[in-house]
Design a protein around this motif. Structure first.
Motif, PDB file in Angstrom:
ATOM      1  N   GLU A  22      41.927  84.136 -35.622  1.00  0.00           N
ATOM      2  CA  GLU A  22      41.309  82.870 -36.024  1.00  0.00           C
ATOM      3  C   GLU A  22      42.180  82.105 -37.012  1.00  0.00           C
ATOM      4  N   TRP A  23      42.779  82.806 -37.951  1.00  0.00           N
ATOM      5  CA  TRP A  23      43.501  82.165 -39.045  1.00  0.00           C
ATOM      6  C   TRP A  23      45.017  82.126 -38.859  1.00  0.00           C
ATOM      7  N   ALA A  24      45.533  82.640 -37.747  1.00  0.00           N
ATOM      8  CA  ALA A  24      46.986  82.733 -37.554  1.00  0.00           C
ATOM      9  C   ALA A  24      47.686  81.378 -37.657  1.00  0.00           C
ATOM     10  N   GLY A  25      47.111  80.347 -37.088  1.00  0.00           N
ATOM     11  CA  GLY A  25      47.739  79.020 -37.136  1.00  0.00           C
ATOM     12  C   GLY A  25      47.853  78.477 -38.548  1.00  0.00           C
ATOM     13  N   GLU A  26      46.787  78.625 -39.325  1.00  0.00           N
ATOM     14  CA  GLU A  26      46.798  78.132 -40.704  1.00  0.00           C
ATOM     15  C   GLU A  26      47.747  78.949 -41.577  1.00  0.00           C
ATOM     16  N   VAL A  27      47.778  80.255 -41.352  1.00  0.00           N
ATOM     17  CA  VAL A  27      48.697  81.114 -42.111  1.00  0.00           C
ATOM     18  C   VAL A  27      50.136  80.744 -41.766  1.00  0.00           C
ATOM     19  N   ASP A  28      50.413  80.545 -40.487  1.00  0.00           N
ATOM     20  CA  ASP A  28      51.770  80.228 -40.049  1.00  0.00           C
ATOM     21  C   ASP A  28      52.240  78.860 -40.541  1.00  0.00           C
ATOM     22  N   ALA A  29      51.306  77.951 -40.791  1.00  0.00           N
ATOM     23  CA  ALA A  29      51.683  76.614 -41.270  1.00  0.00           C
ATOM     24  C   ALA A  29      52.291  76.661 -42.674  1.00  0.00           C
ATOM     25  N   LEU A  30      52.088  77.761 -43.383  1.00  0.00           N
ATOM     26  CA  LEU A  30      52.627  77.910 -44.736  1.00  0.00           C
ATOM     27  C   LEU A  30      53.935  78.705 -44.698  1.00  0.00           C
ATOM     28  N   SER A  31      54.802  78.408 -45.642  1.00  0.00           N
ATOM     29  CA  SER A  31      56.042  79.181 -45.757  1.00  0.00           C
ATOM     30  C   SER A  31      55.730  80.531 -46.404  1.00  0.00           C
ATOM     31  N   TRP A  32      56.695  81.433 -46.349  1.00  0.00           N
ATOM     32  CA  TRP A  32      56.516  82.745 -46.991  1.00  0.00           C
ATOM     33  C   TRP A  32      56.252  82.564 -48.488  1.00  0.00           C
ATOM     34  N   GLU A  33      56.971  81.625 -49.082  1.00  0.00           N
ATOM     35  CA  GLU A  33      56.800  81.355 -50.518  1.00  0.00           C
ATOM     36  C   GLU A  33      55.402  80.824 -50.822  1.00  0.00           C
ATOM     37  N   GLN A  34      54.902  79.940 -49.970  1.00  0.00           N
ATOM     38  CA  GLN A  34      53.556  79.406 -50.170  1.00  0.00           C
ATOM     39  C   GLN A  34      52.495  80.495 -50.009  1.00  0.00           C
ATOM     40  N   LEU A  35      52.696  81.404 -49.056  1.00  0.00           N
ATOM     41  CA  LEU A  35      51.761  82.519 -48.896  1.00  0.00           C
ATOM     42  C   LEU A  35      51.745  83.390 -50.141  1.00  0.00           C
ATOM     43  N   GLU A  36      52.922  83.653 -50.681  1.00  0.00           N
ATOM     44  CA  GLU A  36      52.998  84.463 -51.908  1.00  0.00           C
ATOM     45  C   GLU A  36      52.312  83.743 -53.057  1.00  0.00           C
ATOM     46  N   THR A  37      52.502  82.439 -53.157  1.00  0.00           N
ATOM     47  CA  THR A  37      51.844  81.644 -54.194  1.00  0.00           C
ATOM     48  C   THR A  37      50.329  81.731 -54.052  1.00  0.00           C
ATOM     49  N   ALA A  38      49.840  81.559 -52.834  1.00  0.00           N
ATOM     50  CA  ALA A  38      48.390  81.604 -52.591  1.00  0.00           C
ATOM     51  C   ALA A  38      47.816  82.960 -52.976  1.00  0.00           C
TER      52      ALA A  38
END
Length: 152
Positions: free
Chosen positions: A63-79
């Motif tokens: 369900e969330w793969a598209g939204e997760v992929d829209a972020l960079s690795w750095e943004q994911l770490e920030t979140a």
């Protein structure tokens, strides 16, 4: 292939899986798996309560793969870092793993409504007196309309 899930009111929800191939790239899969694995580490038991088995985790990842992929690795770490900090602070909105809310933490909000503003200079005596005079005049009109004893 069809799976039967139960909704919150116990009515069956039909889900189907496409047999035409996987729509996610290896990079999307890696990001999504990493994100959910980190959520599991951060939230521990609350993660397993929300997604009790591998099947529900897989559905959430899909369900969330598209939204997760829209972020960079750095943004994911920030979140994830911000979510962890909010959990430590005791922020009620982050007590349970809310994927959408956590992904929203990745974005810098430069024009957000919650932005703090520079304090203004205190108002001067003349402004205070002018406001007081206008308030007294307005109250006198109200009292005169009501026929009160404080009418001027």
């Amino acid at each position: 292939m069809t799976n039967d899930l139960q909704s919150s009111d116990n009515s069956p929800i039909q889900t189907t899986h496409s047999s035409t191939g996987d729509r996610f790239s290896e990079e999307q899969k890696r990001k999504t798996v990493l994100f959910f694995n980190r959520l599991q580490l951060i939230y521990g038991h609350r993660f397993t309560v929300q997604w009790p088995d591998e099947k529900t985790v897989r559905l959430a990842r899909r369900e969330w793969a598209g939204e997760v992929d829209a972020l960079s690795w750095e943004q994911l770490e920030t979140a994830l870092s911000r979510a962890k900090a909010k959990l430590i602070e005791g922020a009620g909105d982050f007590y349970w793993p809310d994927v959408g809310r956590i992904l929203g933490l990745a974005r810098d909000r430069k024009n957000a409504a919650h932005q703090t503003f520079q304090p203004a200079l205190p108002e001067g005596d003349s402004m205070r007196q002018s406001r007081r005079k206008a308030a007294l005049k307005g109250m006198a009109q109200v009292w005169s309309i009501l026929g009160g004893r404080n009418a001027e």
